[in-house]
Design a protein around this motif. Structure first.
Motif, short mmCIF file in Angstrom:
data_model
loop_
_atom_site.label_atom_id
_atom_site.label_comp_id
_atom_site.label_asym_id
_atom_site.label_seq_id
_atom_site.Cartn_x
_atom_site.Cartn_y
_atom_site.Cartn_z
N GLY A 9 3.75 -3.03 -11.15
CA GLY A 9 4.60 -3.85 -10.18
C GLY A 9 6.17 -3.88 -10.75
O GLY A 9 6.25 -3.46 -11.85
N ARG A 37 -2.54 -6.78 0.04
CA ARG A 37 -1.18 -7.21 -0.38
C ARG A 37 -1.05 -8.76 0.19
O ARG A 37 -1.57 -8.93 1.38
N THR A 89 7.60 -5.93 0.38
CA THR A 89 7.39 -6.88 -0.58
C THR A 89 6.42 -7.89 -0.70
O THR A 89 6.08 -8.44 0.31
N ALA A 90 5.60 -7.87 -1.76
CA ALA A 90 4.39 -8.92 -1.61
C ALA A 90 3.50 -8.72 -3.02
O ALA A 90 4.11 -7.81 -4.02
N VAL A 91 2.69 -9.56 -3.18
CA VAL A 91 1.90 -9.70 -4.48
C VAL A 91 0.72 -8.50 -4.14
O VAL A 91 0.06 -8.77 -2.76
N TYR A 92 0.26 -7.62 -4.90
CA TYR A 92 -0.58 -6.53 -4.65
C TYR A 92 -1.71 -6.93 -5.37
O TYR A 92 -1.56 -6.88 -6.47
N TYR A 93 -3.03 -6.87 -4.82
CA TYR A 93 -3.97 -7.25 -5.52
C TYR A 93 -5.17 -5.87 -5.17
O TYR A 93 -5.35 -5.38 -4.29
N THR A 108 -0.29 -8.21 -8.82
CA THR A 108 0.72 -7.66 -9.23
C THR A 108 2.21 -7.69 -8.44
O THR A 108 1.78 -7.17 -7.26
N GLN A 109 3.23 -8.25 -8.80
CA GLN A 109 4.31 -8.59 -7.65
C GLN A 109 5.07 -7.12 -7.50
O GLN A 109 5.57 -6.32 -8.64
N THR A 111 8.50 -6.01 -5.49
CA THR A 111 9.62 -6.50 -4.80
C THR A 111 10.46 -5.22 -4.16
O THR A 111 11.10 -4.47 -5.28
#
Length: 114
Positions: A9, A37, A89-93, A108-109, A111
């Motif tokens: 990320g 996300r 844009t988001a936190v991805y899991y 993981t972020q 942006t």
């Protein structure tokens, strides 16, 4: 128990690319793997899924831009993200599912901003 560790990320300009990786602590050959996300103030959503045999499904919002792949020999999956938009844009899991077991990475972020 499967531990998942995401990486890759970061900050990228609109139109740019990133590759997210997820490394598993054990064999994932029988697991359905997925990326989710979660953007601020929004629910977690499915981005892409890959079956144990390599078949893929993508959210409409990322079709044609993201590519999900798996390397069972290395216990890893990768999400190639192209033509990124601010709304990505988001936190991805990273997620792994098999026979009722369900595991998540720490996220993981990503942006996307100029």
């Amino acid at each position: 128990q499967v531990q998942l560790v995401e990486s890759g990320g970061g900050l990228v300009q609109p139109g740019g690319s990133l590759t997210l990786s997820c490394a598993a602590s054990t064999s994932i050959v029988f697991y359905v793997m997925a990326w989710y996300r979660q953007a601020p103030g929004k629910q977690r959503e499915l981005v892409a899924l890959i079956s144990s045999t390599g078949g893929t499904n993508y959210a409409d919002s990322v079709k044609g831009r993201f590519t999900f792949s798996r390397d069972n020999a290395k216990n890893t999956v990768n999400l190639q993200m192209n033509s990124l938009k601010p709304e990505d844009t988001a936190v991805y899991y990273c997620n792994a599912k098999n026979n009722g077991a369900n595991y998540w990475g720490q996220g993981t972020q990503v942006t996307v901003s100029s």
